[in-house]
Design an enzyme around this catalytic site. Structure first.
Site, PDB file in Angstrom:
ATOM      1  N   THR A  81      48.901 106.339  24.149  1.00 30.19           N
ATOM      2  CA  THR A  81      48.085 107.761  24.869  1.00 30.19           C
ATOM      3  C   THR A  81      46.616 107.641  25.858  1.00 30.19           C
ATOM      4  O   THR A  81      46.971 107.493  27.151  1.00 30.19           O
ATOM      5  CB  THR A  81      47.260 108.629  23.747  1.00 30.19           C
ATOM      6  OG1 THR A  81      47.267 108.473  22.838  1.00 30.19           O
ATOM      7  CG2 THR A  81      49.139 109.452  23.345  1.00 30.19           C
TER       8      THR A  81
ATOM      9  N   LYS B  17      49.905 101.584  18.451  1.00 31.23           N
ATOM     10  CA  LYS B  17      48.970 102.194  19.600  1.00 31.23           C
ATOM     11  C   LYS B  17      47.946 103.566  19.072  1.00 31.23           C
ATOM     12  O   LYS B  17      47.961 102.868  17.653  1.00 31.23           O
ATOM     13  CB  LYS B  17      49.839 103.813  20.576  1.00 31.23           C
ATOM     14  CG  LYS B  17      50.513 104.876  19.716  1.00 31.23           C
ATOM     15  CD  LYS B  17      49.491 106.028  19.038  1.00 31.23           C
ATOM     16  CE  LYS B  17      48.846 106.326  21.339  1.00 31.23           C
ATOM     17  NZ  LYS B  17      48.030 107.286  20.137  1.00 31.23           N
TER      18      LYS B  17
ATOM     19  N   THR C 177      44.278 108.556  16.766  1.00 29.04           N
ATOM     20  CA  THR C 177      45.293 108.400  16.296  1.00 29.04           C
ATOM     21  C   THR C 177      46.654 107.370  16.910  1.00 29.04           C
ATOM     22  O   THR C 177      45.633 106.554  17.826  1.00 29.04           O
ATOM     23  CB  THR C 177      45.748 109.827  17.577  1.00 29.04           C
ATOM     24  OG1 THR C 177      44.951 110.906  18.194  1.00 29.04           O
ATOM     25  CG2 THR C 177      47.304 109.790  17.418  1.00 29.04           C
TER      26      THR C 177
ATOM     27  N   GLU D 248      38.843 103.394  22.756  1.00 31.67           N
ATOM     28  CA  GLU D 248      38.333 104.167  24.086  1.00 31.67           C
ATOM     29  C   GLU D 248      36.769 103.867  24.782  1.00 31.67           C
ATOM     30  O   GLU D 248      35.841 103.237  23.949  1.00 31.67           O
ATOM     31  CB  GLU D 248      38.251 105.147  23.580  1.00 31.67           C
ATOM     32  CG  GLU D 248      39.301 106.150  23.501  1.00 31.67           C
ATOM     33  CD  GLU D 248      39.354 107.361  23.031  1.00 31.67           C
ATOM     34  OE1 GLU D 248      40.860 107.837  23.246  1.00 31.67           O
ATOM     35  OE2 GLU D 248      38.565 107.879  22.489  1.00 31.67           O
TER      36      GLU D 248
ATOM     37  N   ASN E   9      37.137 111.180  26.506  1.00 32.74           N
ATOM     38  CA  ASN E   9      36.748 112.060  24.881  1.00 32.74           C
ATOM     39  C   ASN E   9      36.767 113.649  25.743  1.00 32.74           C
ATOM     40  O   ASN E   9      37.013 114.701  25.048  1.00 32.74           O
ATOM     41  CB  ASN E   9      36.250 111.663  24.209  1.00 32.74           C
ATOM     42  CG  ASN E   9      36.823 110.812  22.986  1.00 32.74           C
ATOM     43  OD1 ASN E   9      38.203 110.735  22.365  1.00 32.74           O
ATOM     44  ND2 ASN E   9      36.497 109.675  23.022  1.00 32.74           N
TER      45      ASN E   9
ATOM     46  N   THR F  33      41.673 117.261  30.185  1.00 37.39           N
ATOM     47  CA  THR F  33      41.467 117.854  31.371  1.00 37.39           C
ATOM     48  C   THR F  33      42.552 116.970  32.331  1.00 37.39           C
ATOM     49  O   THR F  33      43.386 116.034  32.033  1.00 37.39           O
ATOM     50  CB  THR F  33      40.520 117.721  32.361  1.00 37.39           C
ATOM     51  OG1 THR F  33      39.954 116.362  32.446  1.00 37.39           O
ATOM     52  CG2 THR F  33      40.009 118.996  31.032  1.00 37.39           C
TER      53      THR F  33
END
Length: 406
Positions: free
Chosen positions: A153, A179, A190, A277, A401, A406
């Protein structure tokens, strides 16, 4: 942005396990986002799932099906978590399982569903069902790398690991993919992980092995302290090798297999942190000298999840006061701060409750400049230890995040 080498290692196929990847256009047209995995008859399967009370529909279904029978297929979609979707989400998940079961001529409960992506949106069932034949047609024992990309993702790169070991004269393979980049603090992020071996392992023992492996790997990482609604980690033993079935912890192959499986789990778990991230640092927090592993973990996680520590790591700022503050608020009873020592890599920065006499700011700056940092905390109150892996907190984490939907 990620830390360390991006290149995947050679991924050895596992006899009795095939993977097929395609695009269902769930969120982005043409992007690989649907993976099916086929498991040979006679295999054993064990799984560990999120402890989040708002667990997603596919998690509920997978747990139910796994308790009822031995799975023959895993079905993974990205782009939509099918979480927070109530009874409709369960129906949608079941519809996809029924469609896959029909294609494979098996029972519905032999298909375990997994989803990852945005929470709270209806699963695009029609898109997934329409793409299943292509995923099934793509099934291949060499499909690990494509599947590793297909389950991503916000990940910037796929995560995979593989090893072959000589086990009592037989070559045994262990290969896995995972992942996850944000919402990472498994309590089993996640996070999804799938590991397979061609060894034959009795069901109860496989469950013991996955618990031990998870507790030394995926339960020792944190990116942001958030536990996902969709976490799942699956271990498959296909029984396709010539090695006699491993049915007891005293079996001569047990320790070798446990070590190999745990090693793959650790490599995958560290890969999630390296691709956290916005991550620019890979950080090991090692706590030694505790009275129990639990109190060592309290300290390690408090440090690893402190926003002030993580932003200092991003800035390469040796702000050791933030480390002391985090240690002090970890909730360890009767903690004698005068006995604690703290190291950045090999640099002693704090001892006897204050800055170490030998420490200089130049040493700290040099230690923090590295992409890979080890924070070592010695509590000097016992013999237990614990290690947690984490990342820094960067501008990009906030951007990723903030823009996620979007």
């Amino acid at each position: 942005m990620a830390v360390g080498e991006e290149k995947l290692p050679p991924l050895h196929p596992v006899k009795g396990f095939r993977l097929g990847t395609t695009s269902a256009g769930i969120k982005t047209a043409g992007r690989p986002d649907l993976v099916v995995m086929e498991i040979a008859e006679g295999a054993t399967v064990a799984g560990v799932f999120t402890r989040n009370a708002f667990c997603a529909a596919p998690v509920q279904q997978a747990k139910q099906y796994l308790a009822a029978t031995t799975p023959r297929y895993f079905m993974v979609n990205t782009g939509n978590a099918n979480a927070g979707t109530g009874a409709a989400g369960l129906r949608d998940s079941q519809s996809c399982c029924q469609a896959m079961a029909s294609l494979a001529a098996i029972n519905t409960d032999q298909v375990l569903p997994f989803s990852t992506g945005v929470i709270g949106e209806p699963l695009p069932v029609d898109k997934i069902i329409a793409a299943l034949p292509a995923a099934q047609a793509a099934l291949d024992s060499h499909g690990w790398e494509q599947a590793a990309s297909g389950i991503m993702t916000t990940d910037t790169r796929p995560k995979a690991a593989s090893v072959q070991i000589d086990c009592l004269g037989e070559t045994i393979t262990v290969t896995g993919i995972a992942k996850g980049a944000g919402m990472i603090k498994p309590n089993m992020a996640t996070m999804l992980a799938y590991v397979a071996t061609d060894a034959a392992i009795e069901q109860h023992l496989l469950e013991v092995m996955i618990e031990q492996a998870v507790n030394q790997s995926f339960n020792r990482i944190t990116v942001d302290g958030d536990t996902s609604t969709n976490d799942a980690c699956m271990l498959v033993a296909t029984a396709q090798s010539s090695l006699a079935v491993v049915d007891d912890q005293q079996h001569p192959a047990y320790a070798m297999l446990q070590e190999a499986i745990t090693g793959i789990f650790i490599e995958l778990a560290q890969g999630l942190v390296r691709d956290g991230e916005g991550a620019s640092k890979f950080v090991t927090v090692a706590v030694n000298g505790g009275q129990s592993e639990e109190e060592c973990l309290k300290v390690a996680y408090t440090v690893a999840e402190s926003p002030l520590v993580k932003t200092a790591l991003f800035a390469s700022d040796p702000n050791w006061g933030r480390l002391l503050a985090a240690i002090g608020r970890a909730g360890v009873e009767n903690l004698d701060v005068d006995r604690i020592s703290v190291y950045l890599n090999n640099v002693l920065i704090a001892a006897n409750g204050c800055r170490a006499e030998s420490y200089t700011e130049q040493q700290g700056v040099a230690a923090m400049a590295s992409e890979e940092i080890i924070i070592t905390i010695n509590l000097d109150r016992g013999s237990d230890t614990a290690t947690v892996w984490t990342s820094d907190l960067s501008h990009d984490y906030v951007r990723i995040n903030a823009e996620y939907r979007t």
